[in-house]
Design a protein around this motif. Structure first.
Motif, PDB file in Angstrom:
ATOM      1  N   TYR A 121       3.351   2.815  -1.144  1.00 27.70           N
ATOM      2  CA  TYR A 121       3.743   2.989   0.415  1.00 27.70           C
ATOM      3  C   TYR A 121       3.942   1.060   0.869  1.00 27.70           C
ATOM      4  CZ  TYR A 121      -1.147   0.668   0.560  1.00 27.70           C
ATOM      5  OH  TYR A 121      -2.397  -0.079   0.392  1.00 27.70           O
ATOM      6  N   HIS A 122       4.402   1.186   1.731  1.00 28.76           N
ATOM      7  CA  HIS A 122       5.218  -0.371   2.306  1.00 28.76           C
ATOM      8  C   HIS A 122       3.900  -0.531   3.953  1.00 28.76           C
ATOM      9  CE1 HIS A 122       7.227  -3.742   4.725  1.00 28.76           C
ATOM     10  NE2 HIS A 122       7.092  -3.741   3.501  1.00 28.76           N
ATOM     11  N   GLN A 123       3.306  -1.944   3.694  1.00 32.77           N
ATOM     12  CA  GLN A 123       2.254  -2.039   4.240  1.00 32.77           C
ATOM     13  C   GLN A 123       2.955  -3.510   5.228  1.00 32.77           C
ATOM     14  OE1 GLN A 123      -1.811  -3.162   3.223  1.00 32.77           O
ATOM     15  NE2 GLN A 123      -2.753  -3.232   5.345  1.00 32.77           N
ATOM     16  N   ASP A 124       3.566  -3.422   7.156  1.00 37.67           N
ATOM     17  CA  ASP A 124       4.006  -4.145   7.032  1.00 37.67           C
ATOM     18  C   ASP A 124       3.122  -5.501   7.934  1.00 37.67           C
ATOM     19  OD1 ASP A 124       2.464  -3.645  10.112  1.00 37.67           O
ATOM     20  OD2 ASP A 124       4.385  -2.225  10.069  1.00 37.67           O
ATOM     21  N   GLU A 125       4.218  -6.472   8.330  1.00 34.34           N
ATOM     22  CA  GLU A 125       3.256  -7.386   8.776  1.00 34.34           C
ATOM     23  C   GLU A 125       1.471  -7.415   9.655  1.00 34.34           C
ATOM     24  OE1 GLU A 125       6.068  -6.984  11.003  1.00 34.34           O
ATOM     25  OE2 GLU A 125       6.650  -7.358   9.092  1.00 34.34           O
ATOM     26  N   ASN A 126       1.823  -5.767  10.516  1.00 32.95           N
ATOM     27  CA  ASN A 126       0.307  -5.271  11.083  1.00 32.95           C
ATOM     28  C   ASN A 126      -0.075  -4.786  10.620  1.00 32.95           C
ATOM     29  OD1 ASN A 126       1.540  -6.830  13.666  1.00 32.95           O
ATOM     30  ND2 ASN A 126       3.278  -5.376  13.738  1.00 32.95           N
ATOM     31  N   GLY A 127      -0.268  -4.210   9.315  1.00 31.57           N
ATOM     32  CA  GLY A 127      -0.853  -3.599   8.551  1.00 31.57           C
ATOM     33  C   GLY A 127      -1.013  -2.389   8.641  1.00 31.57           C
ATOM     34  N   SER A 187       3.213   2.730   5.561  1.00 35.81           N
ATOM     35  CA  SER A 187       4.320   4.199   5.480  1.00 35.81           C
ATOM     36  C   SER A 187       4.016   4.329   4.241  1.00 35.81           C
ATOM     37  CB  SER A 187       6.191   2.963   5.459  1.00 35.81           C
ATOM     38  OG  SER A 187       5.495   3.215   6.929  1.00 35.81           O
ATOM     39  N   THR A 188       3.995   6.065   4.309  1.00 35.49           N
ATOM     40  CA  THR A 188       4.242   6.330   2.407  1.00 35.49           C
ATOM     41  C   THR A 188       5.810   6.282   2.755  1.00 35.49           C
ATOM     42  OG1 THR A 188       1.357   6.907   2.414  1.00 35.49           O
ATOM     43  CG2 THR A 188       3.257   8.296   0.836  1.00 35.49           C
ATOM     44  N   ILE A 189       5.661   5.746   1.089  1.00 33.43           N
ATOM     45  CA  ILE A 189       7.025   6.460   0.406  1.00 33.43           C
ATOM     46  C   ILE A 189       7.077   7.146   0.205  1.00 33.43           C
ATOM     47  CG2 ILE A 189       8.988   5.367  -1.014  1.00 33.43           C
ATOM     48  CD1 ILE A 189       8.222   3.615   1.781  1.00 33.43           C
ATOM     49  N   MET A 190       5.996   7.869  -1.313  1.00 30.76           N
ATOM     50  CA  MET A 190       6.499   8.733  -2.433  1.00 30.76           C
ATOM     51  C   MET A 190       5.088   8.455  -2.718  1.00 30.76           C
ATOM     52  SD  MET A 190       8.158   7.524  -5.912  1.00 30.76           S
ATOM     53  CE  MET A 190       7.489   8.382  -6.488  1.00 30.76           C
ATOM     54  N   PHE A 191       4.876   9.774  -3.538  1.00 31.21           N
ATOM     55  CA  PHE A 191       3.470  10.437  -4.315  1.00 31.21           C
ATOM     56  C   PHE A 191       3.975  10.711  -5.807  1.00 31.21           C
ATOM     57  CE2 PHE A 191       2.199  11.867   0.528  1.00 31.21           C
ATOM     58  CZ  PHE A 191       1.187  11.610   0.426  1.00 31.21           C
ATOM     59  N   ALA A 192       3.479  10.516  -6.482  1.00 30.61           N
ATOM     60  CA  ALA A 192       3.622  11.049  -8.138  1.00 30.61           C
ATOM     61  C   ALA A 192       1.849  11.624  -8.513  1.00 30.61           C
ATOM     62  CB  ALA A 192       3.693   9.822  -8.400  1.00 30.61           C
ATOM     63  N   SER A 193       2.263  12.087  -9.287  1.00 32.24           N
ATOM     64  CA  SER A 193       1.496  13.218  -9.996  1.00 32.24           C
ATOM     65  C   SER A 193       1.994  13.337 -11.492  1.00 32.24           C
ATOM     66  CB  SER A 193       1.127  14.724  -8.998  1.00 32.24           C
ATOM     67  OG  SER A 193       2.221  15.382  -8.938  1.00 32.24           O
ATOM     68  N   GLU A 194       0.769  14.410 -11.654  1.00 30.48           N
ATOM     69  CA  GLU A 194       1.388  14.544 -12.985  1.00 30.48           C
ATOM     70  C   GLU A 194       2.995  14.792 -13.303  1.00 30.48           C
ATOM     71  OE1 GLU A 194      -0.283  18.524 -16.177  1.00 30.48           O
ATOM     72  OE2 GLU A 194      -1.775  16.954 -15.592  1.00 30.48           O
ATOM     73  N   SER A 210       1.704  10.179   7.487  1.00 30.27           N
ATOM     74  CA  SER A 210       2.399   8.674   7.341  1.00 30.27           C
ATOM     75  C   SER A 210       3.438   9.268   6.353  1.00 30.27           C
ATOM     76  CB  SER A 210       1.746   7.562   6.117  1.00 30.27           C
ATOM     77  OG  SER A 210       2.409   6.516   5.965  1.00 30.27           O
ATOM     78  N   TYR A 211       3.293   9.478   4.809  1.00 27.99           N
ATOM     79  CA  TYR A 211       4.574  10.316   4.801  1.00 27.99           C
ATOM     80  C   TYR A 211       5.888  11.240   5.432  1.00 27.99           C
ATOM     81  CZ  TYR A 211       8.136  12.222   0.577  1.00 27.99           C
ATOM     82  OH  TYR A 211       9.039  12.982  -0.062  1.00 27.99           O
ATOM     83  N   LEU A 212       5.596  11.932   6.297  1.00 24.11           N
ATOM     84  CA  LEU A 212       5.997  13.262   6.845  1.00 24.11           C
ATOM     85  C   LEU A 212       6.710  12.075   8.754  1.00 24.11           C
ATOM     86  CD1 LEU A 212       3.978  15.918   7.158  1.00 24.11           C
ATOM     87  CD2 LEU A 212       6.051  15.645   5.853  1.00 24.11           C
ATOM     88  N   GLY A 213       5.921  10.509   8.581  1.00 28.42           N
ATOM     89  CA  GLY A 213       6.115   9.944  10.072  1.00 28.42           C
ATOM     90  C   GLY A 213       5.813  10.057  11.081  1.00 28.42           C
ATOM     91  N   ILE A 214       4.621  10.793  11.497  1.00 27.45           N
ATOM     92  CA  ILE A 214       3.945  11.708  12.004  1.00 27.45           C
ATOM     93  C   ILE A 214       2.704  10.803  11.883  1.00 27.45           C
ATOM     94  CG2 ILE A 214       5.324  13.151  12.377  1.00 27.45           C
ATOM     95  CD1 ILE A 214       3.082  15.126  11.249  1.00 27.45           C
TER      96      ILE A 214
END
Length: 191
Positions: free
Chosen positions: A60-66, A69-76, A174-178
């Protein structure tokens, strides 16, 4: 080091000779991390690409306001890094945090380049990974722009049921943008 899964992952796209497998395995370093720890933090050097042997991670990316925004998940059986920063040896733009205890194999850029020289078929393997990642991200972008949130959530739980049941709701939102509240409403409507 149990490298069976990484070789199963590789064998989906290329065939290796025994000596090639041995060389590749000699370059891998095993890493074990506990839940909530960080594999990578924004601003830190990004020197490795990782294969997930067990567990789940979130980039995830964290902006200057904290705001996160989740970019991706990674599992096995997935690969994860901050690809732009890894390939260009720049400070990371994302955080990669452990959601479930994990075991990973890491490979440095210099070792990856040596792998390309010594075992050229790995050029094909990583090209295929990059193509698939690009297509996945393009589809995700189109979905986020054009598909209602409820349908995006349905697609997510259909495609990634294990992740959907294992990560906190706020990360999925966060990943879905909602917002998490809106995702709760969508989930309540499903029941």
């Amino acid at each position: 080091m149990n490298s069976n899964l990484v070789f199963q992952n590789i064998s989906k796209h290329i065939r290796l000779q025994q000596r090639e497998k041995e060389f590749f395995e000699s370059l891998l370093q095993e890493v074990k991390l506990k839940k909530r720890s960080f594999l990578l933090r924004q601003g830190d050097p990004c020197h490795f690409i990782h294969f997930v042997n067990t567990g789940i991670l979130r980039a995830y990316h964290q902006d200057e306001n904290g705001k996160e925004s989740t970019i991706m998940f990674a599992s096995e059986d997935w690969w994860i890094t901050d690809m732009h920063c890894f390939l260009n040896q720049l400070p990371a733009m994302v955080n990669i945090q452990v959601v479930q205890d994990c075991s990973l194999f890491k490979l440095s850029l210099s070792d990856l380049n040596e792998l390309y020289k010594q075992v050229p078929i790995f050029n094909t393997f990583f090209r295929i990974l990059m193509e698939k990642a690009y297509c996945r991200e393009q589809l995700r972008t189109i979905q986020n722009l054009c598909i209602p949130a409820k349908e995006r959530y349905e697609n997510f739980i259909s495609k990634y049921p294990y992740i959907a049941s294992a990560v906190p709701l706020k990360h999925i939102a966060s990943y879905l943008g909602i917002t998490p509240e809106f995702l709760s409403t969508i989930r309540a409507q499903r029941q």
